[in-house]
Design an enzyme around this catalytic site. Structure first.
Site, PDB file in Angstrom:
ATOM      1  N   HIS A 184       0.849  -1.184   0.000  1.00 27.38           N
ATOM      2  CA  HIS A 184       0.000   0.000   0.000  1.00 27.38           C
ATOM      3  C   HIS A 184       0.890   1.242   0.000  1.00 27.38           C
ATOM      4  CE1 HIS A 184       0.563  -0.858   4.393  1.00 27.38           C
ATOM      5  NE2 HIS A 184       0.982   0.378   4.315  1.00 27.38           N
TER       6      HIS A 184
HETATM    7  C1  T46 Z   1       3.083   0.717   6.752  1.00 24.45           C
HETATM    8  C2  T46 Z   1       3.881  -0.527   6.916  1.00 24.45           C
HETATM    9  C3  T46 Z   1       5.359  -0.261   6.940  1.00 24.45           C
HETATM   10  C4  T46 Z   1      -3.422  -0.937  14.040  1.00 24.45           C
HETATM   11  O1  T46 Z   1      -4.433  -1.222  14.721  1.00 24.45           O
HETATM   12  N1  T46 Z   1      -2.701   0.196  14.335  1.00 24.45           N
HETATM   13  C5  T46 Z   1      -1.597   0.535  13.646  1.00 24.45           C
HETATM   14  O2  T46 Z   1      -0.972   1.559  13.968  1.00 24.45           O
HETATM   15  C6  T46 Z   1      -1.183  -0.292  12.551  1.00 24.45           C
HETATM   16  C7  T46 Z   1       0.036   0.085  11.733  1.00 24.45           C
HETATM   17  C8  T46 Z   1      -1.924  -1.405  12.250  1.00 24.45           C
HETATM   18  N2  T46 Z   1      -3.025  -1.694  12.993  1.00 24.45           N
HETATM   19  C9  T46 Z   1      -3.760  -2.929  12.680  1.00 24.45           C
HETATM   20  C10 T46 Z   1      -4.426  -2.959  11.324  1.00 24.45           C
HETATM   21  C11 T46 Z   1      -4.359  -4.428  10.939  1.00 24.45           C
HETATM   22  O3  T46 Z   1      -5.471  -5.088  11.481  1.00 24.45           O
HETATM   23  O4  T46 Z   1      -2.816  -4.002  12.686  1.00 24.45           O
HETATM   24  C12 T46 Z   1      -3.103  -4.935  11.657  1.00 24.45           C
HETATM   25  C13 T46 Z   1      -1.913  -5.104  10.715  1.00 24.45           C
HETATM   26  O5  T46 Z   1      -1.691  -3.865  10.009  1.00 24.45           O
HETATM   27  P1  T46 Z   1      -1.331  -3.835   8.439  1.00 24.45           P
HETATM   28  O6  T46 Z   1      -1.963  -4.959   7.743  1.00 24.45           O
HETATM   29  O7  T46 Z   1      -1.657  -2.456   7.951  1.00 24.45           O
HETATM   30  O8  T46 Z   1       0.265  -4.047   8.492  1.00 24.45           O
HETATM   31  P2  T46 Z   1       1.327  -3.914   7.327  1.00 24.45           P
HETATM   32  O9  T46 Z   1       2.559  -4.552   7.854  1.00 24.45           O
HETATM   33  O10 T46 Z   1       0.815  -4.373   6.026  1.00 24.45           O
HETATM   34  O11 T46 Z   1       1.601  -2.320   7.160  1.00 24.45           O
HETATM   35  C14 T46 Z   1       2.122  -1.574   8.251  1.00 24.45           C
HETATM   36  C15 T46 Z   1       1.399  -0.215   8.363  1.00 24.45           C
HETATM   37  O12 T46 Z   1      -0.012  -0.440   8.433  1.00 24.45           O
HETATM   38  C16 T46 Z   1       1.679   0.721   7.222  1.00 24.45           C
HETATM   39  O13 T46 Z   1       1.266   2.019   7.552  1.00 24.45           O
HETATM   40  O14 T46 Z   1       3.520   1.651   6.102  1.00 24.45           O
HETATM   41  O15 T46 Z   1       3.512  -1.321   8.056  1.00 24.45           O
END
Ligand code: T46
Length: 139
Positions: free
Chosen positions: A49
């Protein structure tokens, strides 16, 4: 593409090493949120993303991982393998994290709170936004 990797100072003595990071001094934005990920499986790819406004610094505080950066024009892969390196990612950059070592802990310093509406999860939408150079909300 310009890749900015901070080389944070390491305060070392006979007890070990401490790395201080001060907002506005060592990184260019006030830190509103910190999160970290670990236990990431070998074949896993995270991210996929971009963000409309969020700036972040990624630090692999333990182990190693790779980050693919895409500005809509060029792609680059950065390996994070030192706990004193911080990869700056500005807004409007597509990112994918992969090749995590088993012991990897990837910590992220973020310029804003968690806002789902800041995410661009569709690659074509990202390309349009990156090419326009700005985000046209609602279009
Ligand atoms: C990014 C890359 C480097 C939260 O509740 N709070 C938070 O601050 C974050 C980051 C995530 N979440 C929840 C949302 C999802 O249910 O944690 C779960 C995993 O998050 P996500 O699928 O977005 O994780 P990544 O590793 O794909 O991406 C993350 C960040 O979301 C994003 O901003 O730049 O790490």
């Amino acid at each position: 593409m310009e890749i900015k990797i901070y080389n944070f100072k390491q305060m070392g003595d006979e007890r070990g090493t401490l790395v201080p990071i001060e907002a506005g001094i060592d990184i260019p934005f006030p830190i509103k949120r910190v999160y970290y990920m670990y236990g990431t499986g070998r074949g896993v790819r995270r991210g996929l993303h971009a963000h409309k406004t969020l700036q972040q610094v990624l630090i692999c505080v333990h182990g190693t991982c790779k980050i693919l950066l895409d500005d809509g024009n060029e792609k680059a892969i950065v390996e994070l393998n030192q706990p004193y390196h911080g990869l700056y990612i500005r807004e409007n950059i597509w990112r994918e994290m992969f090749d995590f070592s088993e012991d990897a802990v990837l910590m992220v310093l973020a310029s804003d709170h968690y806002k789902e509406e800041d995410y661009i999860r569709d690659y074509d939408e990202f390309l349009r936004s990156a090419k326009a150079g700005y985000w046209e909300d609602g279009d």
